[in-house]
Motif scaffolding. Structure first.
Motif, PDB file in Angstrom:
ATOM      1  N   ASN A  35     -25.712 -28.734  29.800  1.00  0.00           N
ATOM      2  CA  ASN A  35     -26.108 -28.870  31.164  1.00  0.00           C
ATOM      3  C   ASN A  35     -27.068 -29.609  31.776  1.00  0.00           C
ATOM      4  OD1 ASN A  35     -24.793 -25.904  31.799  1.00  0.00           O
ATOM      5  ND2 ASN A  35     -26.122 -25.638  29.900  1.00  0.00           N
ATOM      6  N   TYR A  36     -27.394 -30.696  31.100  1.00  0.00           N
ATOM      7  CA  TYR A  36     -28.555 -31.482  31.789  1.00  0.00           C
ATOM      8  C   TYR A  36     -28.095 -32.269  32.842  1.00  0.00           C
ATOM      9  CZ  TYR A  36     -32.459 -34.478  32.067  1.00  0.00           C
ATOM     10  OH  TYR A  36     -33.629 -35.309  32.581  1.00  0.00           O
ATOM     11  N   GLU A  37     -26.976 -32.971  32.780  1.00  0.00           N
ATOM     12  CA  GLU A  37     -26.418 -33.869  33.943  1.00  0.00           C
ATOM     13  C   GLU A  37     -26.317 -32.843  35.368  1.00  0.00           C
ATOM     14  OE1 GLU A  37     -22.657 -36.711  34.948  1.00  0.00           O
ATOM     15  OE2 GLU A  37     -23.259 -36.494  32.839  1.00  0.00           O
ATOM     16  N   ASP A  38     -25.595 -31.684  34.936  1.00  0.00           N
ATOM     17  CA  ASP A  38     -25.587 -31.042  36.113  1.00  0.00           C
ATOM     18  C   ASP A  38     -26.790 -30.336  36.633  1.00  0.00           C
ATOM     19  OD1 ASP A  38     -22.836 -31.051  35.661  1.00  0.00           O
ATOM     20  OD2 ASP A  38     -22.625 -29.236  34.693  1.00  0.00           O
ATOM     21  N   TRP A  39     -27.728 -30.079  35.937  1.00  0.00           N
ATOM     22  CA  TRP A  39     -29.378 -30.011  36.390  1.00  0.00           C
ATOM     23  C   TRP A  39     -29.803 -30.777  37.174  1.00  0.00           C
ATOM     24  CZ3 TRP A  39     -31.400 -28.210  31.164  1.00  0.00           C
ATOM     25  CH2 TRP A  39     -30.964 -26.974  30.625  1.00  0.00           C
ATOM     26  N   VAL A  40     -29.622 -32.262  36.793  1.00  0.00           N
ATOM     27  CA  VAL A  40     -30.162 -33.220  37.422  1.00  0.00           C
ATOM     28  C   VAL A  40     -29.432 -33.412  38.793  1.00  0.00           C
ATOM     29  CG1 VAL A  40     -30.640 -35.787  37.513  1.00  0.00           C
ATOM     30  CG2 VAL A  40     -31.209 -34.316  35.264  1.00  0.00           C
ATOM     31  N   ASN A  41     -28.255 -33.176  38.659  1.00  0.00           N
ATOM     32  CA  ASN A  41     -27.436 -33.450  40.061  1.00  0.00           C
ATOM     33  C   ASN A  41     -27.485 -32.144  41.167  1.00  0.00           C
ATOM     34  OD1 ASN A  41     -26.498 -36.313  40.032  1.00  0.00           O
ATOM     35  ND2 ASN A  41     -26.202 -35.516  37.960  1.00  0.00           N
ATOM     36  N   GLY A  42     -28.324 -31.171  40.811  1.00  0.00           N
ATOM     37  CA  GLY A  42     -28.249 -30.337  42.049  1.00  0.00           C
ATOM     38  C   GLY A  42     -27.823 -29.155  41.711  1.00  0.00           C
ATOM     39  N   ASP A  43     -27.472 -28.584  40.467  1.00  0.00           N
ATOM     40  CA  ASP A  43     -26.737 -27.415  39.891  1.00  0.00           C
ATOM     41  C   ASP A  43     -27.419 -26.061  40.465  1.00  0.00           C
ATOM     42  OD1 ASP A  43     -24.502 -25.852  38.043  1.00  0.00           O
ATOM     43  OD2 ASP A  43     -26.193 -25.071  37.684  1.00  0.00           O
ATOM     44  N   GLU A  44     -26.924 -25.192  41.035  1.00  0.00           N
ATOM     45  CA  GLU A  44     -27.675 -24.089  41.606  1.00  0.00           C
ATOM     46  C   GLU A  44     -28.597 -23.229  40.432  1.00  0.00           C
ATOM     47  OE1 GLU A  44     -24.105 -20.760  41.810  1.00  0.00           O
ATOM     48  OE2 GLU A  44     -24.853 -21.674  43.664  1.00  0.00           O
ATOM     49  N   ASP A  45     -27.978 -23.316  39.164  1.00  0.00           N
ATOM     50  CA  ASP A  45     -28.560 -22.566  37.964  1.00  0.00           C
ATOM     51  C   ASP A  45     -29.684 -23.432  37.309  1.00  0.00           C
ATOM     52  OD1 ASP A  45     -27.140 -20.251  38.322  1.00  0.00           O
ATOM     53  OD2 ASP A  45     -25.432 -20.954  37.339  1.00  0.00           O
ATOM     54  N   ALA A  46     -29.961 -24.502  37.775  1.00  0.00           N
ATOM     55  CA  ALA A  46     -30.989 -25.590  37.189  1.00  0.00           C
ATOM     56  C   ALA A  46     -32.263 -24.892  37.255  1.00  0.00           C
ATOM     57  CB  ALA A  46     -30.747 -27.039  37.768  1.00  0.00           C
TER      58      ALA A  46
END
Length: 518
Positions: free
Chosen positions: A198-209
């Protein structure tokens, strides 16, 4: 039970026959004397006495006088004072002489039994109860780990594991401690997979970050600024959640905990990256782009956290958009710690004050952090104990005591945690490759793929790229990177030391606590 020996001193011992028979029936061995002199002599001649029951009002040598003589010879021997006298000064003197308990005559057999249970069996009973309770919860925690927790779910898992670590610390339950350590290892293996996915998605604004280093101030600090009440943010470097729980009871004497929350440190979980990100409100690549004068890459010479105050000022201007009186103090040595103590009340003149306290540096003084922690904190239990002892005697606690006398809002947090590393992983890199044991950045890195999360394009996760072909790698779980040269020497040297920069619950899941003066 038959090896528990009681010495009972009372000038009316014959009247206590029912109590003696009761204790002997329960398997205790009771030795009786009728005066203080004999009690002292018995204690001097027999080193197998486990507890003394002492009448306060014996003729000749009083109970209090006998107590002080017994304690002078054997300060750790438990003594229970038995008295007809309920005068407050007698009780206070007995308690001040470190009695283990006191009973008022007439003494009932069940009172005696409860006192013995408390003194002799207390540790055993706590240990047995803790073991039983953990055995019941072991399966529940295991199911939660294997159920694929989300971001808040992992905080819950980590909290539960820490709760049991602290309980097992107190009860000295070694066997259960080993089982819990295995369960934490399993949790870190699953948590590492979760971060990798998940890390790359979190850094790029994932709503579940999760809330991360770069939006910590915006989400968890700035909303609490209040013109009427000074807000003080205390950032303790390397403060893990378990260390927070160790100092929480001390701080709670003066401050009320209003909210206990968490954020996820960015990768690498190291001061240069995570703390600069916290104060700037930006990912490291953005800092390098917007404020190149305040950013140095790993391979560049110079202090990497010299502009935290400037980065914070820019973030305040950009985010709050109204004047904020703020101050910033970084404490890295004893002299600055004393300065903090002297000027603590000056923070009350600001809307917002930040204290960065490098408490690992304060512990280590001139020696390296690792050498001190290897010597004083060989495992997590010792590390927690060291944290508590340091905090109690630090200028920081003195400063907080001063501030607690006024109405303030206090936010305690950290930049990242640390993990005790145990498993080596080989890496080969060129001369420019960084030295950190939990992350590396360099060109042409050769590494064990299964042991790391790698980013060949660092910009995808908000990291600068020192060279066109730079790759970042982060150690998972309890791994630490070693070069093939002198492999065995460095393996033995670094194994079981506390490190940071990689992926683990201890490094990434960080406490952020909101408190107010009581």
């Amino acid at each position: 039970m038959e090896n528990i020996k009681i010495l009972w001193a009372d000038d009316e011992i014959d009247l206590l026959k029912p109590q003696m028979l009761f204790l002997e029936g329960k398997g205790y061995d009771v030795v009786t004397v009728t005066n203080g002199h004999d009690a002292i002599e018995e204690c001097q001649e027999n080193n197998d006495i486990d507890v003394v029951f002492l009448d306060e009002s014996m003729p000749g040598l009083t109970g209090l006088e006998t107590l002080s003589r017994i304690k002078a010879d054997n300060p750790l021997l438990p003594v229970v004072m038995i008295t007809k006298n309920e005068e407050e000064n007698v009780m206070e003197e007995a308690i001040g002489s470190e009695i283990s308990d006191y009973l008022i005559k007439p003494v009932h057999p069940n009172q005696i039994l409860m006192t013995l249970k408390k003194i002799i069996d207390n540790k055993r009973l706590v240990r047995e109860k803790t073991t039983t309770d953990y055995q019941q919860e072991f399966r529940s925690i295991l199911m939660e780990i294997n159920s694929g927790p989300d971001v808040p779910g992992w905080f819950d898992v980590y909290k539960r594991i820490v709760k049991w670590e602290l309980r097992l610390d107190q009860s000295s339950t070694d066997q259960m401690g080993e089982i819990l350590a295995m369960q934490k290892t399993e949790a870190n293996a699953e948590f590492s997979k979760f971060v990798v996915r998940n890390y790359e998605d979190w850094v790029n604004g994932d709503e579940d970050a999760p809330i991360m280093s770069n939006n910590l101030m915006r989400k968890k600090v700035f909303p609490h600024l209040d013109e009427k009440v000074p807000t003080i943010m205390l950032l303790l470097d390397n403060l893990r959640y378990d260390q927070w729980k160790i100092i929480e009871p001390i701080i709670s004497e003066l401050f009320r905990v209003e909210e206990e929350d968490y954020f996820y440190s960015i990768l690498p979980t190291s001061t240069q990256y995570s703390r600069n990100s916290i104060f700037s409100g930006l990912m490291p690549a953005e800092i390098q782009k917007k404020h190149p004068q305040w950013w140095l890459n790993d391979n560049e010479k110079g202090g990497k956290n010299q502009f935290e105050k400037e980065l914070l000022g820019e973030q305040i201007k950009r985010t709050i958009r109204k004047p904020v009186r703020f101050d910033y103090l970084k404490v890295t040595n004893v002299a600055l710690g004393k300065q903090l103590l002297d000027r603590a009340l000056n923070f009350l003149n600001n809307d917002f004050s930040v204290i960065v306290y490098n408490f690992i540096d304060m512990l280590s003084h001139a020696r390296t952090e690792m050498e001190v922690l290897k010597e004083l904190a060989g495992d997590e239990k010792a590390y927690r104990s060291l944290t508590r002892s340091w905090f109690l005697h630090s200028p920081l606690w003195g400063a907080l005591q001063k501030l607690a006398e006024r109405k303030v809002r206090l936010i305690i947090t950290t930049d990242h945690g640390t993990i005790r590393v145990k498993t080596p992983s080989k890496v080969i890199g060129d001369r420019e490759t960084t030295a950190n044991l939990r992350y590396k950045v360099g060109r042409n890195l050769n590494y064990e793929k299964k042991d790391v999360l790698d980013f060949r394009d660092p910009h995808k996760v908000g990291l600068p790229r020192p060279n066109v072909s730079s790759t970042f790698i982060f150690a998972k779980e309890d791994k630490f990177f070693l070069y093939p040269n002198n492999y065995n020497h460095y393996h033995n040297y670094y194994r079981n030391t506390f490190q940071h920069g990689g992926i683990s619950l201890e490094e990434i899941v960080c406490p952020v606590i909101l408190l107010s003066s009581r």
